[in-house]
Design an enzyme around this catalytic site. Structure first.
Site, PDB file in Angstrom:
ATOM      1  N   GLU A 196      10.802  -4.630   4.096  1.00  0.00           N
ATOM      2  CA  GLU A 196      10.882  -6.026   3.663  1.00  0.00           C
ATOM      3  C   GLU A 196      10.487  -6.150   2.195  1.00  0.00           C
ATOM      4  O   GLU A 196      11.165  -6.798   1.394  1.00  0.00           O
ATOM      5  CB  GLU A 196       9.926  -6.901   4.495  1.00  0.00           C
ATOM      6  CG  GLU A 196      10.295  -7.045   5.955  1.00  0.00           C
ATOM      7  CD  GLU A 196       9.641  -6.009   6.842  1.00  0.00           C
ATOM      8  OE1 GLU A 196       9.422  -4.862   6.387  1.00  0.00           O
ATOM      9  OE2 GLU A 196       9.372  -6.334   8.015  1.00  0.00           O
ATOM     10  N   LYS A 231       0.837  -1.198   0.000  1.00  0.00           N
ATOM     11  CA  LYS A 231       0.000   0.000   0.000  1.00  0.00           C
ATOM     12  C   LYS A 231       0.875   1.253   0.000  1.00  0.00           C
ATOM     13  O   LYS A 231       0.668   2.168  -0.784  1.00  0.00           O
ATOM     14  CB  LYS A 231      -0.901  -0.037   1.241  1.00  0.00           C
ATOM     15  CG  LYS A 231      -1.807   1.149   1.373  1.00  0.00           C
ATOM     16  CD  LYS A 231      -2.721   1.025   2.579  1.00  0.00           C
ATOM     17  CE  LYS A 231      -3.414   2.360   2.832  1.00  0.00           C
ATOM     18  NZ  LYS A 231      -4.258   2.344   4.013  1.00  0.00           N
ATOM     19  N   LYS A 270       9.908  -0.876  13.973  1.00  0.00           N
ATOM     20  CA  LYS A 270      10.419  -0.479  12.647  1.00  0.00           C
ATOM     21  C   LYS A 270      11.487   0.606  12.818  1.00  0.00           C
ATOM     22  O   LYS A 270      12.553   0.551  12.202  1.00  0.00           O
ATOM     23  CB  LYS A 270       9.288   0.097  11.783  1.00  0.00           C
ATOM     24  CG  LYS A 270       8.314  -0.917  11.242  1.00  0.00           C
ATOM     25  CD  LYS A 270       7.349  -0.221  10.280  1.00  0.00           C
ATOM     26  CE  LYS A 270       6.137  -1.058   9.992  1.00  0.00           C
ATOM     27  NZ  LYS A 270       5.109  -0.378   9.217  1.00  0.00           N
ATOM     28  N   GLY A 321      -4.594  -1.878   5.233  1.00  0.00           N
ATOM     29  CA  GLY A 321      -3.789  -2.979   4.712  1.00  0.00           C
ATOM     30  C   GLY A 321      -4.402  -4.347   4.965  1.00  0.00           C
ATOM     31  O   GLY A 321      -4.517  -5.184   4.073  1.00  0.00           O
ATOM     32  N   ARG A 322      -4.845  -4.575   6.197  1.00  0.00           N
ATOM     33  CA  ARG A 322      -5.352  -5.916   6.534  1.00  0.00           C
ATOM     34  C   ARG A 322      -6.787  -6.143   6.043  1.00  0.00           C
ATOM     35  O   ARG A 322      -7.362  -7.196   6.276  1.00  0.00           O
ATOM     36  CB  ARG A 322      -5.224  -6.149   8.040  1.00  0.00           C
ATOM     37  CG  ARG A 322      -5.891  -5.106   8.906  1.00  0.00           C
ATOM     38  CD  ARG A 322      -5.465  -5.236  10.355  1.00  0.00           C
ATOM     39  NE  ARG A 322      -5.928  -4.141  11.193  1.00  0.00           N
ATOM     40  CZ  ARG A 322      -5.301  -2.977  11.332  1.00  0.00           C
ATOM     41  NH1 ARG A 322      -4.192  -2.748  10.679  1.00  0.00           N
ATOM     42  NH2 ARG A 322      -5.791  -2.051  12.136  1.00  0.00           N
ATOM     43  N   HIS A 368      -2.952 -33.478  17.622  1.00  0.00           N
ATOM     44  CA  HIS A 368      -1.770 -34.263  17.986  1.00  0.00           C
ATOM     45  C   HIS A 368      -0.639 -33.364  18.452  1.00  0.00           C
ATOM     46  O   HIS A 368       0.524 -33.780  18.453  1.00  0.00           O
ATOM     47  CB  HIS A 368      -1.345 -35.124  16.796  1.00  0.00           C
ATOM     48  CG  HIS A 368      -2.446 -36.058  16.389  1.00  0.00           C
ATOM     49  ND1 HIS A 368      -2.605 -37.307  16.942  1.00  0.00           N
ATOM     50  CD2 HIS A 368      -3.490 -35.887  15.539  1.00  0.00           C
ATOM     51  CE1 HIS A 368      -3.682 -37.882  16.424  1.00  0.00           C
ATOM     52  NE2 HIS A 368      -4.239 -37.041  15.582  1.00  0.00           N
TER      53      HIS A 368
HETATM   54  O1  F6P Z   1       3.676  -3.067   9.680  1.00  0.00           O
HETATM   55  C1  F6P Z   1       2.315  -3.195   9.625  1.00  0.00           C
HETATM   56  C2  F6P Z   1       1.764  -2.893   8.274  1.00  0.00           C
HETATM   57  O2  F6P Z   1       1.654  -1.520   8.115  1.00  0.00           O
HETATM   58  C3  F6P Z   1       0.433  -3.579   8.080  1.00  0.00           C
HETATM   59  O3  F6P Z   1      -0.613  -2.880   8.656  1.00  0.00           O
HETATM   60  C4  F6P Z   1       0.371  -3.707   6.600  1.00  0.00           C
HETATM   61  O4  F6P Z   1      -0.569  -4.642   6.212  1.00  0.00           O
HETATM   62  C5  F6P Z   1       1.789  -4.124   6.302  1.00  0.00           C
HETATM   63  O5  F6P Z   1       2.567  -3.388   7.222  1.00  0.00           O
HETATM   64  C6  F6P Z   1       2.261  -3.902   4.908  1.00  0.00           C
HETATM   65  O6  F6P Z   1       2.175  -2.573   4.519  1.00  0.00           O
HETATM   66  P1  F6P Z   1       2.317  -2.149   3.011  1.00  0.00           P
HETATM   67  O7  F6P Z   1       1.206  -2.765   2.238  1.00  0.00           O
HETATM   68  O8  F6P Z   1       2.249  -0.653   3.010  1.00  0.00           O
HETATM   69  O9  F6P Z   1       3.644  -2.637   2.515  1.00  0.00           O
END
Ligand code: F6P
Length: 536
Positions: free
Chosen positions: A208, A202, A506, A260-261, A377
């Protein structure tokens, strides 16, 4: 005392009685309990009869939703009001799955024309790619790598796996972790000339994702002359995606009113659309839209998201149970617990209310789980006999996708039902003693062995049963959980749509990086310094 405090107080008062009574006895007292404490919608059945919730508790829980003005807040969400107050944003993931003729306004402007346009572009792209008209530099696309993390990974990864029986598109892979192992292991199997890379972010700033995307671009550049041509971006930050080298017409955008979620219903769902095709993707959206309509229209006492939220509030905020286990008896939902961990814990894992004051009740629970029967299990031992009560949420389909292996499915169903029954029923010391007597034990040894075989029982569970895991059903199930989180958040007075709690880590990671390359770590605590020395 506010009205809502009164509601919580009433529930606290009811708790002692409710928890001292065996859940099983509620069924003998009320032969219709299973029907009275369950609700249906479309192909779903939500059974919460195996909890201690009785009519007075349910009434008090429903009053709680009235005190918290859940219905007003719900309408404010659907109307595009800025209910994400700490970020000043509307919360409109529901617009991404709204019917084509819907009109949904944010600050007076209808957002649906853009939603429809993006939907159409995604469909067109997916159709062309699936038909081989959009190809890689080495031939038709056979593999798609979705690079994203959190909400830009968990939803599509969960859904692609869930809908495996509907796959007729390219293979989809998901890379999220910054650990090089993740991308290296994924790419080493692939033909770069026939791979599409989706950069799903987003913000287009997440470390990452940006690190993995750059690595994928380098990898692709070793085999094809124009790596950018085999990339698409799913992002609200078009300019950043273009700077990265992705053509603007390969950027599928969405607005900041999609959290995002909560984003898999739009561009973030592209991998799913490529895997199962636009028609199945539409069915997935229609399922979610049907759940939205149910959530808005059904009376609260028959409203699946509300009822599921009430069981959650009862178990966590009234009974004090710290966690809830999500146990899909559906192997293809094996990523659902991870998906729900983000959805629920990032949304409702907050310690202050919307106005910044401390919460008077605990925040949302720890959500965890694994598919049945595997969990049986592994950790079910604790669920049955540990000292903590873990409310369980079972998911089970009436029918699998392998009719020729129906005997497997019967075993799966039998196990699922056996677990919720065992949790509720338990085994008394008397029953355990009788078992040991039958084995020929007596005296102190009988007593000792019997005590190990006692199950306290009276442990609550909820079962969500569905006919079959289709795109439509999956859409309904995910939307059901989204609205459950919403209702719980409103009752707690939380902002379920921000996530400040992820920021500090972060920031510190960014500050730590130079220290791993020889920077001065003196300002760090002793433990961190020692770990840096060991690791560098
Ligand atoms: O670190 C949390 C977060 O901001 C989430 O809320 C989000 O889904 C994820 O990182 C990824 O964010 P982006 O889509 O901006 O890379």
């Amino acid at each position: 005392m506010t009205k809502i405090d009164d509601c919580w107080g009433r529930l606290d008062a009811l708790k002692t009685d409710a928890l001292s009574r065996p859940i099983l006895s509620l069924f003998s007292a009320d032969p219709d309990r299973a029907a009275r404490f369950s609700a249906r919608f479309d192909g779903l059945l939500l059974d919460y009869a195996k909890t201690a919730i009785d009519a007075p508790v349910r009434d008090a829980l429903l009053d709680l939703t009235q005190c918290a003005a859940v219905e007003d807040r719900r309408e404010a969400m659907f109307a595009g009001d800025a209910i994400n107050e700490t970020e000043g944003r509307a919360v409109l993931h529901t617009a991404l799955r709204a019917p084509d003729d819907a009109v949904i306004k944010v600050e007076g402007a209808d957002v649906m024309p853009t939603v429809r346009q993006t939907r159409a572009r995604m469909r067109e792209f997916a159709q062309a790619l699936r038909a081989g008209q959009i190809a890689g530099q080495g031939g038709p696309i056979t593999d798609v790598v979705n690079i994203g993390i959190g909400g830009s990974d968990l939803g599509p990864a969960m859904a692609v796996l869930a809908l495996a029986p509907f796959h007729d598109g390219p293979r989809c892979h998901f890379v999220s972790n910054v650990d090089a192992a993740h991308i290296a292991d994924t790419l080493k199997e692939l033909d770069a000339g026939r791979t599409l890379v989706i950069v799903a972010s987003k913000t287009f700033t997440t470390t990452e994702t940006m690190t993995n995307a750059a690595t994928a671009r380098d990898w692709m550049g070793q085999s094809v002359s124009d790596p950018g041509a085999q990339f698409v971006a799913l992002s609200s930050a078009t300019a950043k995606a273009v700077d990265f080298g992705i053509a603007e017409d390969r950027v599928f955008g969405f607005e900041d009113w999609v959290g995002g979620r909560y984003s898999m219903w739009g561009p973030i769902g592209l991998a799913l659309m490529l895997a199962v095709g636009p028609d199945h993707f539409d069915a997935f959206l229609e399922g979610a839209a049907a759940m939205d309509a149910h959530f808005r229209a059904a009376p609260l006492a028959e409203n699946l998201p509300v009822l599921l939220a009430l069981t959650g509030l009862w178990h966590r905020q009234v009974c004090g149970y710290a966690s809830r286990a999500v146990l899909p008896y559906d192997q293809r939902l094996s990523r659902l617990p991870a998906y729900l961990q983000q959805l629920e814990m990032e949304s409702n894992g907050k310690r202050v209310a919307m106005d910044g004051t401390d919460l008077s009740r605990p925040s949302g629970p720890i959500v965890w789980g694994e598919p049945g029967t595997n969990g049986q299990h592994a950790f079910y031992q604790l669920i049955h006999q540990g000292t903590d009560v873990v409310p369980c949420e079972f998911l089970i389909a009436a029918e699998g996708h392998e009719p020729e292996l129906a005997h497997h499915h019967r075993l799966l169903v039998a196990n699922c039902l056996a677990q919720s029954e065992a949790l509720m029923r338990g085994r008394s010391l008397e029953e355990a003693r009788a078992m040991m007597r039958e084995k020929g034990l007596s005296g102190a040894e009988l007593e000792r062995q019997a005590r190990h075989r006692v199950f306290p029982g009276n442990r609550p569970s909820v079962t969500l049963a569905y006919d079959r895991l289709t795109p439509r059903r999956l859409g309904q199930i995910v939307a059901l959980y989204e609205h459950r989180v919403f209702v719980e958040g409103v009752v707690l007075g939380i902002n379920s749509f921000d996530q400040w709690g992820v920021e500090l880590g972060k920031e510190l990671a960014t500050a730590l990086q130079p220290l791993l390359e020889g920077g001065n770590a003196d300002a760090k605590d002793g433990s961190t310094q020692a770990l840096i020395r060991f690791l560098t």
